[in-house]
Design a protein around this motif. Structure first.
Motif, PDB file in Angstrom:
ATOM      1  N   SER A 141       0.829  -1.210   0.000  1.00 16.57           N
ATOM      2  CA  SER A 141       0.000   0.000   0.000  1.00 16.57           C
ATOM      3  C   SER A 141       0.860   1.255   0.000  1.00 16.57           C
ATOM      4  O   SER A 141       0.466   2.278  -0.568  1.00 16.57           O
ATOM      5  CB  SER A 141      -0.959   0.003   1.182  1.00 16.57           C
ATOM      6  N   PHE A 142       2.039   1.206   0.621  1.00 17.62           N
ATOM      7  CA  PHE A 142       2.965   2.348   0.552  1.00 17.62           C
ATOM      8  C   PHE A 142       3.376   2.610  -0.888  1.00 17.62           C
ATOM      9  O   PHE A 142       3.385   3.754  -1.348  1.00 17.62           O
ATOM     10  CB  PHE A 142       4.197   2.104   1.417  1.00 17.62           C
ATOM     11  N   HIS A 143       3.701   1.564  -1.611  1.00 19.24           N
ATOM     12  CA  HIS A 143       4.125   1.735  -3.001  1.00 19.24           C
ATOM     13  C   HIS A 143       2.990   2.205  -3.897  1.00 19.24           C
ATOM     14  O   HIS A 143       3.245   2.796  -4.953  1.00 19.24           O
ATOM     15  CB  HIS A 143       4.732   0.436  -3.537  1.00 19.24           C
ATOM     16  N   MET A 144       1.760   1.975  -3.477  1.00 16.03           N
ATOM     17  CA  MET A 144       0.614   2.443  -4.244  1.00 16.03           C
ATOM     18  C   MET A 144       0.173   3.848  -3.824  1.00 16.03           C
ATOM     19  O   MET A 144      -0.684   4.444  -4.469  1.00 16.03           O
ATOM     20  CB  MET A 144      -0.562   1.467  -4.060  1.00 16.03           C
ATOM     21  N   SER A 145       0.769   4.372  -2.765  1.00 19.29           N
ATOM     22  CA  SER A 145       0.356   5.672  -2.237  1.00 19.29           C
ATOM     23  C   SER A 145       1.161   6.805  -2.884  1.00 19.29           C
ATOM     24  O   SER A 145       2.057   6.577  -3.685  1.00 19.29           O
ATOM     25  CB  SER A 145       0.559   5.708  -0.722  1.00 19.29           C
ATOM     26  N   HIS A 146       0.834   8.022  -2.480  1.00 22.48           N
ATOM     27  CA  HIS A 146       1.530   9.203  -2.987  1.00 22.48           C
ATOM     28  C   HIS A 146       2.691   9.617  -2.084  1.00 22.48           C
ATOM     29  O   HIS A 146       3.357  10.608  -2.356  1.00 22.48           O
ATOM     30  CB  HIS A 146       0.538  10.370  -3.126  1.00 22.48           C
ATOM     31  N   TYR A 147       2.923   8.881  -1.007  1.00 25.33           N
ATOM     32  CA  TYR A 147       4.008   9.220  -0.084  1.00 25.33           C
ATOM     33  C   TYR A 147       5.359   8.922  -0.714  1.00 25.33           C
ATOM     34  O   TYR A 147       5.507   7.966  -1.471  1.00 25.33           O
ATOM     35  CB  TYR A 147       3.862   8.434   1.221  1.00 25.33           C
ATOM     36  N   ARG A 148       6.339   9.747  -0.360  1.00 23.16           N
ATOM     37  CA  ARG A 148       7.685   9.578  -0.931  1.00 23.16           C
ATOM     38  C   ARG A 148       8.593   8.741  -0.045  1.00 23.16           C
ATOM     39  O   ARG A 148       9.535   8.137  -0.525  1.00 23.16           O
ATOM     40  CB  ARG A 148       8.331  10.930  -1.172  1.00 23.16           C
ATOM     41  N   ASP A 149       8.363   8.770   1.256  1.00 20.74           N
ATOM     42  CA  ASP A 149       9.213   7.970   2.137  1.00 20.74           C
ATOM     43  C   ASP A 149       8.339   7.163   3.103  1.00 20.74           C
ATOM     44  O   ASP A 149       7.257   7.573   3.502  1.00 20.74           O
ATOM     45  CB  ASP A 149      10.212   8.837   2.899  1.00 20.74           C
ATOM     46  N   PHE A 150       8.846   6.005   3.440  1.00 21.28           N
ATOM     47  CA  PHE A 150       8.074   5.053   4.228  1.00 21.28           C
ATOM     48  C   PHE A 150       7.859   5.533   5.658  1.00 21.28           C
ATOM     49  O   PHE A 150       6.825   5.239   6.262  1.00 21.28           O
ATOM     50  CB  PHE A 150       8.765   3.689   4.226  1.00 21.28           C
TER      51      PHE A 150
END
Length: 94
Positions: free
Chosen positions: A51-60
């Motif tokens: 879900s992180f990789h599918m999100s708009h966030y740049r860092d975990f």
């Protein structure tokens, strides 16, 4: 939230099929290792990472601390803190 549940179901199904097959093919070096279950399941950890990789966030780190721990607190009752999550994720990948 429904897409997150769908993602979890897909990842959970994958883990239930893949991990037993993968464990059968692993080579062992003869040393005994602990096989204790962790607080979070592999499916839960993989769902958060995907879900992180599918999100708009740049860092975990921001995703974990600012989104998952706030929005999905009820979905993951045994959510690990950020540092422990990275350690467990590293063990799963290695």
């Amino acid at each position: 939230m429904s897409k997150f549940v769908e993602l979890f179901c897909d990842v959970d199904y994958f883990c239930k099929v893949f991990i037993p097959q993968w464990c059968k093919q692993l080579l062992e070096d003869g040393t005994r290792k602990r096989q204790r279950e962790g607080q979070m399941t592999t499916s839960e950890i993989m769902t958060i990472v995907v879900s992180f990789h599918m999100s708009h966030y740049r860092d975990f780190k921001n995703y974990s601390l600012g989104y998952v721990s706030l929005v999905y607190k009820n979905a993951f009752p045994n959510l690990l803190n950020y540092t422990r999550f990275l350690a467990v994720k590293g063990v799963l990948i290695a």
